[in-house]
Design an enzyme around this catalytic site. Structure first.
Site, short mmCIF file in Angstrom:
data_model
loop_
_atom_site.label_atom_id
_atom_site.label_comp_id
_atom_site.label_asym_id
_atom_site.label_seq_id
_atom_site.Cartn_x
_atom_site.Cartn_y
_atom_site.Cartn_z
N SER A 106 54.71 -20.27 19.42
CA SER A 106 53.50 -20.14 20.23
C SER A 106 53.74 -20.73 21.62
CB SER A 106 52.33 -20.88 19.57
OG SER A 106 52.07 -20.33 18.30
N LYS A 125 44.27 -33.17 20.58
CA LYS A 125 45.26 -32.21 21.08
C LYS A 125 44.59 -30.85 21.24
CE LYS A 125 49.08 -30.32 18.87
NZ LYS A 125 50.01 -30.37 17.75
N ARG A 137 62.36 -21.58 10.87
CA ARG A 137 63.05 -20.71 11.82
C ARG A 137 64.52 -21.02 11.93
NH1 ARG A 137 58.42 -21.74 16.08
NH2 ARG A 137 58.49 -23.61 14.80
N HIS A 158 54.39 -15.90 12.72
CA HIS A 158 53.39 -16.36 11.75
C HIS A 158 52.95 -15.21 10.84
CE1 HIS A 158 52.17 -19.36 15.10
NE2 HIS A 158 52.72 -20.09 14.16
P1 ADP Z 1 52.57 -26.54 13.92
O1 ADP Z 1 51.90 -26.99 15.17
O2 ADP Z 1 52.07 -27.17 12.66
O3 ADP Z 1 54.07 -26.42 13.97
P2 ADP Z 1 52.48 -23.69 14.25
O4 ADP Z 1 51.23 -22.89 14.34
O5 ADP Z 1 53.35 -23.71 15.44
O6 ADP Z 1 52.01 -25.08 13.77
O7 ADP Z 1 53.33 -23.18 13.02
C1 ADP Z 1 52.84 -23.18 11.71
C2 ADP Z 1 53.97 -22.94 10.76
O8 ADP Z 1 54.54 -21.66 11.05
C3 ADP Z 1 55.12 -23.93 10.83
O9 ADP Z 1 55.64 -24.06 9.54
C4 ADP Z 1 56.12 -23.25 11.73
O10 ADP Z 1 57.43 -23.68 11.44
C5 ADP Z 1 55.92 -21.81 11.32
N1 ADP Z 1 56.30 -20.87 12.38
C6 ADP Z 1 55.95 -20.88 13.67
N2 ADP Z 1 56.53 -19.85 14.34
C7 ADP Z 1 57.26 -19.18 13.42
C8 ADP Z 1 58.12 -18.04 13.47
N3 ADP Z 1 58.38 -17.40 14.61
N4 ADP Z 1 58.69 -17.64 12.33
C9 ADP Z 1 58.48 -18.30 11.18
N5 ADP Z 1 57.71 -19.38 11.06
C10 ADP Z 1 57.11 -19.82 12.16
#
Ligand code: ADP
Length: 159
Positions: A128, A41, A90, A17
């Protein structure tokens, strides 16, 4: 003023992120990291904990703001006067869902563009969910999240 929204759960924020945030911060005048609040959630970290962790991890980037949001993303983006939504991509596995969301959001509000950013290769397998799983099982997550979050995870799984 070009403002973008970067929405997500951020439960917790990872180096993936953060990679996306720093790329977005170079492209836009301001990036609002929007932490999705979903009553149905509940995550490992509360919404306030997630916001504090993001603030702590992005303190050195000047044009970042952290906010919570609920409801429709395009409505929040409009309220914030944003012209773009940032999402991280990703791997192929993200594509189908993200593509559908981006096109649906365009249908709902054609003036907001979705921009996809790719993180550094070594973060492409980071999520995450997997970080929480490793931490829960006692593994070292120091390469995947900032130190304050390593400690936050340790607190949550202590006992
Ligand atoms: P969500 O629950 O909406 O997927 P996340 O917090 O997991 O939310 O992710 C938010 C955004 O960041 C999404 O677009 C996700 O694809 C992106 N994201 C999550 N992890 C990574 C990573 N390791 N590298 C790049 N983008 C990421």
């Amino acid at each position: 003023m070009r403002r973008a929204i970067y929405p997500g759960s951020f439960d917790p924020i990872t180096n993936g992120h953060l990679d996306v945030i720093s790329r977005a911060a170079k492209l836009f005048d301001e990036v609002v990291v929007a932490v999705a609040f979903n009553e149905a959630k509940s995550g490992l970290f509360s919404i306030n904990e997630r916001i504090e962790m993001i603030r702590g991890a992005t303190g050195q980037i000047e044009n970042i703001r952290v906010s919570r949001f609920d409801g429709l993303l395009v409505s929040f983006a409009q309220e914030q006067n944003a012209c773009a939504v940032i999402r991280g991509l990703r791997a192929i596995s993200d594509f189908e869902f993200e593509f559908q969301m981006a096109l649906m959001n365009r249908k709902l509000n054609a003036s907001i563009e979705t921009i996809f950013l790719m993180p550094r290769e070594e973060y492409t397998y980071l999520s995450s969910r997997i970080v929480k799983e490793i931490a829960r099982l006692g593994g070292d997550v120091g390469a995947f999240v900032p130190q304050a979050i390593v400690e936050g995870l340790r607190e949550k799984f202590r006992g």
